[in-house]
Motif scaffolding. Structure first.
Motif, mmCIF file in Angstrom:
data_model
loop_
_atom_site.group_PDB
_atom_site.id
_atom_site.type_symbol
_atom_site.label_atom_id
_atom_site.label_comp_id
_atom_site.label_asym_id
_atom_site.label_seq_id
_atom_site.Cartn_x
_atom_site.Cartn_y
_atom_site.Cartn_z
ATOM 1 N N UNK A 46 0.824 -1.206 0.000
ATOM 2 C CA UNK A 46 0.000 0.000 0.000
ATOM 3 C C UNK A 46 0.859 1.257 0.000
ATOM 4 N N UNK A 47 1.944 1.227 0.756
ATOM 5 C CA UNK A 47 2.863 2.356 0.773
ATOM 6 C C UNK A 47 3.536 2.533 -0.589
ATOM 7 N N UNK A 48 3.881 1.420 -1.212
ATOM 8 C CA UNK A 48 4.552 1.455 -2.515
ATOM 9 C C UNK A 48 3.672 2.119 -3.569
ATOM 10 N N UNK A 49 2.367 1.825 -3.551
ATOM 11 C CA UNK A 49 1.470 2.383 -4.572
ATOM 12 C C UNK A 49 0.825 3.703 -4.132
ATOM 13 N N UNK A 50 1.218 4.203 -2.973
ATOM 14 C CA UNK A 50 0.727 5.507 -2.528
ATOM 15 C C UNK A 50 -0.659 5.486 -1.912
ATOM 16 N N UNK A 51 -1.056 4.353 -1.295
ATOM 17 C CA UNK A 51 -2.388 4.246 -0.692
ATOM 18 C C UNK A 51 -2.317 3.920 0.805
ATOM 19 N N UNK A 52 -1.185 4.143 1.405
ATOM 20 C CA UNK A 52 -0.991 3.770 2.806
ATOM 21 C C UNK A 52 -1.907 4.559 3.739
ATOM 22 N N UNK A 53 -2.196 5.812 3.392
ATOM 23 C CA UNK A 53 -2.935 6.690 4.306
ATOM 24 C C UNK A 53 -4.418 6.822 3.955
ATOM 25 N N UNK A 54 -4.965 5.843 3.256
ATOM 26 C CA UNK A 54 -6.395 5.916 2.913
ATOM 27 C C UNK A 54 -7.300 5.445 4.047
ATOM 28 N N UNK A 55 -6.713 4.810 5.050
ATOM 29 C CA UNK A 55 -7.443 4.458 6.266
ATOM 30 C C UNK A 55 -8.716 3.675 6.026
ATOM 31 N N UNK A 56 -9.842 4.207 6.551
ATOM 32 C CA UNK A 56 -11.126 3.507 6.467
ATOM 33 C C UNK A 56 -11.944 3.895 5.234
ATOM 34 N N UNK A 57 -11.343 4.650 4.346
ATOM 35 C CA UNK A 57 -12.046 5.065 3.130
ATOM 36 C C UNK A 57 -12.339 3.848 2.254
ATOM 37 N N UNK A 58 -13.575 3.711 1.831
ATOM 38 C CA UNK A 58 -13.976 2.576 1.021
ATOM 39 C C UNK A 58 -13.520 2.754 -0.430
ATOM 40 N N UNK A 59 -13.260 1.642 -1.093
ATOM 41 C CA UNK A 59 -12.795 1.681 -2.478
ATOM 42 C C UNK A 59 -13.816 2.350 -3.393
ATOM 43 N N UNK A 60 -15.090 2.277 -3.029
ATOM 44 C CA UNK A 60 -16.138 2.893 -3.829
ATOM 45 C C UNK A 60 -15.971 4.405 -3.916
#
Length: 303
Positions: free
Chosen positions: A114-128
């Protein structure tokens, strides 16, 4: 250099329709291979055959210099067409779910990916609620779960805005440069592909019409004075000693390309004629990247 993918005469027919016709591709370890073609040209079908999602009708394939395709495919990560994300799950939950699907019981690598692709800090945000660019990066994250050596990406920047395209481009370069992952990528956005690709394959109506290194493309699209003469050896002497050109190449059948002296077309013609060299053609030629590929893909860029 070891080979990651080699195909020989790869063909796929759907009934009477031939979607892929006698394709022979060669991808070396470390390549970022750009597969270019119009919609319906056969790009996705080729990728599906490589990944084992559909069977070829005929032809041969080797992965990592082996005909054991099952073993080789375990080293592949792929995104083919629209990836299936679970909209009610977070990025981390999606990765854990897919880890279970592929039999990975250790989830310690999830945060790193997740850190590699830049999504480490998305937390509880849903993919939708992710942007299209975030969804594409999450899809790439899923394809990295098995620590692949070969990544296959089908139109990963399609529909993205400039910021999203830049993020995907930088991610692909990082995966290739820092992790040694070989990449096969298809795209319509030729200008973006040219920023990362090391090798090209051009497909038109199921046929691989050409395969060449990125450095060759620069040469092919480079402006030059094209000359056709009856004596290329003598013409080369005149160019070197009379015109003082230092950058030209002599090809077969009396063809010469002069890459410097582009403002001396009339002078070159005069010097050649004065030295009894018949000139059947002389003129400045050169194409931009998009025009060159459109011509190779069959002309009109409309599908």
């Amino acid at each position: 250099m070891s080979m990651v993918l080699q195909t020989n005469g790869l063909t796929k027919k759907f009934g009477k329709q031939t979607a892929v016709n006698n394709v022979s591709m060669n991808i070396k370890k470390g390549d970022i291979y750009g597969l270019i073609g119009k919609n319906g040209a056969g790009k996705t079908t080729i990728m599906k055959m490589i990944c084992g999602l559909i069977k070829s009708s005929s032809g041969e394939m080797e992965l990592f210099e082996s005909s054991n395709l099952d073993k080789g495919r375990r080293r592949i990560g792929c995104i083919i067409e629209q990836p299936a994300l679970y909209p009610s799950m977070t990025a981390k939950q999606n990765l854990i779910y897919y880890s279970k699907l592929i039999g990975v019981a250790d989830y310690s690598n999830v945060d790193k990916i997740l850190n590699l692709v830049g999504l480490k800090n998305t937390g509880k945000k849903k993919a939708d609620n992710f942007s299209l660019g975030m969804k594409q990066r999450l899809s790439i994250a899923i394809s990295l779960l098995g620590n692949p050596d070969f990544l296959i990406l089908d139109e990963p920047i399609n529909g993205l805005d400039p910021a999203g395209i830049k993020q995907i481009r930088e991610l692909i370069l990082k995966l290739n440069r820092d992790y040694g992952i070989t990449v096969l990528i298809s795209s319509h956005i030729l200008g973006e592909l040219s920023k990362i690709t090391t090798k090209y394959g051009v497909i038109n109506k199921g046929v691989l019409v050409d395969e060449f290194e990125a450095l060759d493309l620069e040469e092919r699209c480079r402006s030059c004075i094209k000359i056709e003469t009856d004596d290329s050896e003598k013409a080369a002497y005149v160019l070197k000693n009379k015109v003082k050109s230092t950058d030209f190449k002599v090809f077969d059948h009396g063809r010469i390309c002069v890459y410097d002296c582009l403002d001396k077309c009339a002078e070159i013609n005069k010097k050649l004629v004065q030295n009894d060299i018949a000139v059947s053609f002389i003129g400045v030629t050169g194409e931009d990247l998009e025009a060159y590929f459109v011509k190779m893909m069959g002309g009109d860029s409309n599908d």
